[in-house]
Design a protein around this motif. Structure first.
Motif, mmCIF file in Angstrom:
data_model
loop_
_atom_site.group_PDB
_atom_site.id
_atom_site.type_symbol
_atom_site.label_atom_id
_atom_site.label_comp_id
_atom_site.label_asym_id
_atom_site.label_seq_id
_atom_site.Cartn_x
_atom_site.Cartn_y
_atom_site.Cartn_z
ATOM 1 N N PHE A 1 0.840 -1.130 0.012
ATOM 2 C CA PHE A 1 0.015 0.030 0.005
ATOM 3 C C PHE A 1 0.864 1.284 0.007
ATOM 4 O O PHE A 1 2.053 1.305 0.835
ATOM 5 C CB PHE A 1 -1.039 -0.197 1.259
ATOM 6 N N CYS A 2 0.540 2.252 -0.734
ATOM 7 C CA CYS A 2 1.209 3.366 -1.089
ATOM 8 C C CYS A 2 0.774 4.463 -0.356
ATOM 9 O O CYS A 2 -0.283 4.855 -0.326
ATOM 10 C CB CYS A 2 1.461 3.635 -2.402
ATOM 11 N N LEU A 3 1.389 5.309 0.246
ATOM 12 C CA LEU A 3 1.140 6.544 1.213
ATOM 13 C C LEU A 3 1.114 7.710 0.356
ATOM 14 O O LEU A 3 1.033 8.914 0.937
ATOM 15 C CB LEU A 3 1.883 6.692 2.568
ATOM 16 N N TRP A 4 1.408 7.646 -0.917
ATOM 17 C CA TRP A 4 1.527 8.742 -1.992
ATOM 18 C C TRP A 4 0.465 8.544 -3.111
ATOM 19 O O TRP A 4 0.152 7.380 -3.310
ATOM 20 C CB TRP A 4 2.758 9.344 -2.336
ATOM 21 N N ASP A 5 0.120 9.384 -3.928
ATOM 22 C CA ASP A 5 -0.746 9.444 -5.072
ATOM 23 C C ASP A 5 -0.013 8.795 -6.152
ATOM 24 O O ASP A 5 0.703 9.635 -7.089
ATOM 25 C CB ASP A 5 -1.597 10.790 -5.332
ATOM 26 N N SER A 6 0.139 7.228 -6.254
ATOM 27 C CA SER A 6 1.197 6.952 -7.224
ATOM 28 C C SER A 6 0.472 6.858 -8.605
ATOM 29 O O SER A 6 -0.674 6.234 -8.810
ATOM 30 C CB SER A 6 1.833 5.601 -6.795
ATOM 31 N N PRO B 1 -10.315 5.576 -4.155
ATOM 32 C CA PRO B 1 -11.804 5.983 -3.755
ATOM 33 C C PRO B 1 -12.480 5.132 -2.595
ATOM 34 O O PRO B 1 -13.240 5.835 -1.732
ATOM 35 C CB PRO B 1 -12.604 5.262 -4.785
ATOM 36 N N ASP B 2 -11.775 3.989 -2.137
ATOM 37 C CA ASP B 2 -12.582 3.346 -0.898
ATOM 38 C C ASP B 2 -11.592 3.769 0.217
ATOM 39 O O ASP B 2 -11.737 3.611 1.353
ATOM 40 C CB ASP B 2 -12.243 1.917 -0.760
ATOM 41 N N CYS B 3 -10.408 4.567 0.373
ATOM 42 C CA CYS B 3 -9.814 4.813 1.338
ATOM 43 C C CYS B 3 -10.210 6.188 2.238
ATOM 44 O O CYS B 3 -10.251 7.193 1.299
ATOM 45 C CB CYS B 3 -8.162 5.036 1.058
ATOM 46 N N PRO B 4 -10.398 6.149 3.249
ATOM 47 C CA PRO B 4 -11.227 7.076 3.747
ATOM 48 C C PRO B 4 -10.324 8.501 4.154
ATOM 49 O O PRO B 4 -10.846 9.593 4.146
ATOM 50 C CB PRO B 4 -11.580 6.873 5.307
ATOM 51 N N TYR B 5 -8.838 8.353 4.115
ATOM 52 C CA TYR B 5 -8.069 9.409 4.355
ATOM 53 C C TYR B 5 -7.999 10.330 3.037
ATOM 54 O O TYR B 5 -7.993 11.571 3.388
ATOM 55 C CB TYR B 5 -6.592 8.916 4.743
ATOM 56 N N LYS B 6 -7.401 9.820 1.852
ATOM 57 C CA LYS B 6 -7.649 10.531 0.832
ATOM 58 C C LYS B 6 -6.760 11.825 0.924
ATOM 59 O O LYS B 6 -6.967 12.943 0.374
ATOM 60 C CB LYS B 6 -8.626 11.317 0.175
ATOM 61 N N LYS B 7 -5.419 11.755 1.607
ATOM 62 C CA LYS B 7 -4.258 12.939 1.660
ATOM 63 C C LYS B 7 -3.162 12.345 1.016
ATOM 64 O O LYS B 7 -2.739 11.142 1.612
ATOM 65 C CB LYS B 7 -4.603 13.418 3.055
ATOM 66 N N ASP B 8 -2.304 13.274 0.463
ATOM 67 C CA ASP B 8 -1.217 12.583 0.142
ATOM 68 C C ASP B 8 -0.237 12.779 1.624
ATOM 69 O O ASP B 8 0.328 13.863 1.974
ATOM 70 C CB ASP B 8 -0.415 13.631 -0.754
ATOM 71 N N LEU B 9 0.053 11.720 2.097
ATOM 72 C CA LEU B 9 0.735 11.519 3.409
ATOM 73 C C LEU B 9 2.382 12.025 3.312
ATOM 74 O O LEU B 9 2.997 12.213 4.283
ATOM 75 C CB LEU B 9 0.355 10.212 4.125
ATOM 76 N N VAL B 10 2.620 11.337 2.109
ATOM 77 C CA VAL B 10 4.396 11.745 1.905
ATOM 78 C C VAL B 10 4.420 13.336 1.764
ATOM 79 O O VAL B 10 5.506 13.547 2.336
ATOM 80 C CB VAL B 10 4.667 10.890 0.623
ATOM 81 N N ALA B 11 3.455 13.872 1.123
ATOM 82 C CA ALA B 11 3.724 15.308 1.026
ATOM 83 C C ALA B 11 3.373 16.051 2.326
ATOM 84 O O ALA B 11 4.271 17.211 2.644
ATOM 85 C CB ALA B 11 2.666 15.990 -0.059
ATOM 86 N N GLN B 12 2.586 15.462 3.281
ATOM 87 C CA GLN B 12 2.402 15.953 4.433
ATOM 88 C C GLN B 12 3.404 15.896 5.335
ATOM 89 O O GLN B 12 3.951 16.920 5.870
ATOM 90 C CB GLN B 12 1.261 15.333 5.262
ATOM 91 N N PHE B 13 4.088 14.825 5.317
ATOM 92 C CA PHE B 13 5.393 14.448 6.214
ATOM 93 C C PHE B 13 6.550 15.357 5.712
ATOM 94 O O PHE B 13 6.985 16.073 6.467
ATOM 95 C CB PHE B 13 5.617 12.921 6.057
ATOM 96 N N ILE B 14 6.783 15.490 4.462
ATOM 97 C CA ILE B 14 7.969 16.172 3.919
ATOM 98 C C ILE B 14 7.634 17.676 4.393
ATOM 99 O O ILE B 14 8.721 18.373 5.121
ATOM 100 C CB ILE B 14 8.161 16.103 2.419
ATOM 101 N N LYS B 15 6.324 18.232 4.167
ATOM 102 C CA LYS B 15 6.213 19.566 4.601
ATOM 103 C C LYS B 15 6.431 19.877 5.910
ATOM 104 O O LYS B 15 7.014 20.701 6.342
ATOM 105 C CB LYS B 15 4.732 19.934 4.168
ATOM 106 N N SER B 16 5.804 18.909 6.824
ATOM 107 C CA SER B 16 5.803 19.229 8.381
ATOM 108 C C SER B 16 7.453 19.090 8.916
ATOM 109 O O SER B 16 7.907 20.136 9.571
ATOM 110 C CB SER B 16 5.199 17.983 9.225
ATOM 111 N N PHE B 17 8.142 18.158 8.280
ATOM 112 C CA PHE B 17 9.823 18.025 8.702
ATOM 113 C C PHE B 17 10.372 19.124 8.160
ATOM 114 O O PHE B 17 11.368 19.884 8.954
ATOM 115 C CB PHE B 17 10.350 16.869 8.444
#
Length: 332
Positions: free
Chosen positions: A110-115, A125-141
């Motif tokens: 399973f991929c945490l980015w929009d591959s 479509p079935d994933c309730p999160y629907k946010k690019d977690l890799v982008a989020q992680f990088i931005k935060s760090f």
């Protein structure tokens, strides 16, 4: 967000190109330039001293360390609108860490980015999160002055019969794709990540060793990227962990010998497992701090793992332990 047609087109293009690997043209002059660049990357890396490993993926929701088979993207459900990745970065800062490494694709596939090469990711479509977690992680760090790296798991023959541990998304199901096709798919995803997120400074390749690619070929692949990043590789064979292969040698839950001169990194768990699971306990800081100091005295960084829970949060005991590690290390 890429629409589904674009994604399917990219998947089809990749399927057709799997049989024709891209050849990266190199010449000696470029090669010596790359070597100088990587030597600088290695020495800069060792100045960072310590980083935060973050194991967070489908495994978190299955209460296991390795996920078998494919599970519904609906199962990746943090139950919050936005995972607080700023809190991850703040916890890393409190411990005196200088970088983070997130498990963008682990054994579940399973991929945490929009591959663009799979629909089996956070934007399904079935994933309730629907946010690019890799982008989020990088931005935060990055916002906290920290560097951001990614962990990517390769499908090693050691995983065994392909019906169980998939490691790759359904579009490259190991049950129906050859080893060469798997290698090309993995290269395509890593190239995609490095192109999509130019702030990535480091790729932590799990299970990448000579059984998948000779070291020269792996390095040639990374040399061919638009920007050369730092590369480590964690050998499959426990007896060989710590053996040079990529830029950085990796030991897992064991220390480098005192005589080590290879640029290295030792990874360890703060809790009693890599991924969060019910009842996970945090280690005593008195156990962890000497390990960090030993790694640093042996030409290695220390990558300490904290596993977010099903809501994407670190446990209170781990947050406190990280603060305490920061205080104790300041005293040294």
């Amino acid at each position: 967000h890429n629409n589904m047609e674009t994604k399917i087109f990219c998947i089809l293009v990749l399927v057709y190109s799997l049989s024709a690997p891209v050849q990266v043209a190199t010449c000696q002059k470029k090669d010596s330039g790359n070597r100088k660049k990587t030597e600088k990357l290695k020495s800069d890396f060792l100045k960072l001293k310590s980083g935060m490993f973050i194991h967070y993926n489908m495994e978190t929701y299955k209460n296991v360390q390795w996920v078998a088979g494919y599970h519904s993207p609906a199962d990746f459900n943090p139950g919050v609108e936005t995972i607080d990745t700023d809190a991850w970065a703040d916890a890393a800062v409190s411990a005196g860490m200088k970088y983070g490494v997130l498990t963008v694709k682990h054994v579940s596939g399973f991929c945490l980015w929009d591959s663009k090469y799979t629909t089996y990711d956070v934007m399904h479509p079935d994933c309730p999160y629907k946010k690019d977690l890799v982008a989020q992680f990088i931005k935060s760090f990055k916002s906290r002055g920290l560097k951001a790296g990614i962990y990517y798991c390769w499908r090693h023959p050691g995983f065994g019969e392909p019906g169980k541990y998939k490691v790759l998304p359904p579009e490259c199901d190991p049950s129906t794709h050859s080893m060469q096709e798997q290698i090309e798919f993995q290269k395509a995803q890593i190239a995609e990540l490095l192109e999509k997120y130019p702030d990535i400074f480091y790729v932590w390749n799990d299970a990448l060793d000579p059984e998948i690619l000779p070291a020269e070929e792996a390095i040639k692949f990374y040399d061919g990227m638009h920007k050369r990043v730092l590369v480590s590789a964690n050998w499959w064979d426990w007896a060989k962990k710590g053996t040079p292969y990529a830029d950085i040698a990796v030991t897992e839950m064991r220390e480098f010998p005192e005589s080590n001169t290879t640029p290295g990194e030792t990874c360890w768990t703060l809790e009693d497992s890599w991924f969060w699971s019910k009842g996970t306990k945090t280690k005593k800081t008195s156990e962890v701090v000497p390990l960090i100091n030993n790694a640093n005295s042996r030409n290695a960084n220390f990558l300490l793992n904290a596993g977010p829970d099903i809501n994407g949060r670190f446990s209170e005991s781990s947050i406190e332990a990280l603060k305490e590690i920061g205080r104790l290390r300041k005293k040294n």
